[in-house]
Write an enzyme that holds these catalytic residues in place. Structure first.
Site, PDB file in Angstrom:
ATOM      1  N   ASP A 110      -7.212  -1.381  -4.475  1.00 24.93           N
ATOM      2  CA  ASP A 110      -8.269  -1.034  -3.520  1.00 24.93           C
ATOM      3  C   ASP A 110      -9.228  -0.015  -4.117  1.00 24.93           C
ATOM      4  O   ASP A 110     -10.452  -0.113  -3.950  1.00 24.93           O
ATOM      5  CB  ASP A 110      -7.663  -0.465  -2.232  1.00 24.93           C
ATOM      6  CG  ASP A 110      -6.775  -1.444  -1.497  1.00 24.93           C
ATOM      7  OD1 ASP A 110      -7.008  -2.673  -1.612  1.00 24.93           O
ATOM      8  OD2 ASP A 110      -5.845  -0.996  -0.806  1.00 24.93           O
ATOM      9  N   ASP A 112       0.838  -1.193   0.000  1.00 26.23           N
ATOM     10  CA  ASP A 112       0.000   0.000   0.000  1.00 26.23           C
ATOM     11  C   ASP A 112       0.872   1.242   0.000  1.00 26.23           C
ATOM     12  O   ASP A 112       2.013   1.206   0.480  1.00 26.23           O
ATOM     13  CB  ASP A 112      -0.898   0.015   1.241  1.00 26.23           C
ATOM     14  CG  ASP A 112      -1.997  -1.038   1.194  1.00 26.23           C
ATOM     15  OD1 ASP A 112      -2.459  -1.372   0.089  1.00 26.23           O
ATOM     16  OD2 ASP A 112      -2.416  -1.501   2.271  1.00 26.23           O
TER      17      ASP A 112
END
Length: 156
Positions: free
Chosen positions: A131, A113
């Site tokens: 995401d 991330d």
């Protein structure tokens, strides 16, 4: 599957995996690079959980969940009428998002991330392109469902 939708899936996957690779090879873990001070940073993080680090360390279960997601979204795609281009695009985004994080879980044991936002003083969980694709696809599909129901009720 329409070529357009295959292209969407492959483009999102390439963008997701490409940006993750760039961040992983150029940023130290947890290092923040301010893009917009006090709002948006690039911050490399390894997430062994799901959203908000739920189920941290349960990589096998989360990988299986991602795999089931790819399968379920693919099944939904096949069952969606060909004329429903919007719904099929949403599902293509969802397939790509689930697949992007599945690749990370299988090959790395965590999800890479890097998009880090502070919204009204709240440090929102760090996320990635996969995401975003998954959430946008789900959100648009929900809106489509709501508006279709309103149209149906309005005709009675």
């Amino acid at each position: 599957m329409k070529r357009r939708d295959i292209f969407i899936i492959l483009a999102i996957l390439a963008l997701d995996l490409g940006t993750k690779y760039i961040v992983q090879t150029n940023l130290d873990l947890h290092k923040q690079i301010p893009i917009i001070e006090n709002f948006f940073y690039l911050t490399y993080a390894k997430n062994t959980g799901a959203a908000w680090s739920l189920f941290s360390g349960r990589v096998s279960i989360l990988a299986l969940t991602s795999l089931v997601g790819v399968g379920l979204f693919s099944f939904m795609y096949v069952k969606t009428p060909e004329k429903d281009n919007f719904g099929r695009i949403c599902l293509a985004m969802m397939i790509a998002g689930a697949a992007g994080n599945l690749v990370d879980r299988v090959f790395f044991g965590y999800v890479r991330d890097f998009l880090d936002f502070y919204i009204l003083g709240y440090d929102f969980p760090i996320f990635n392109v996969a995401d975003m694709a998954l959430c946008i696809g789900i959100g648009l599909l929900i809106l489509q469902t709501i508006f279709k129901k309103e149209e149906t009720h309005g005709e009675n």
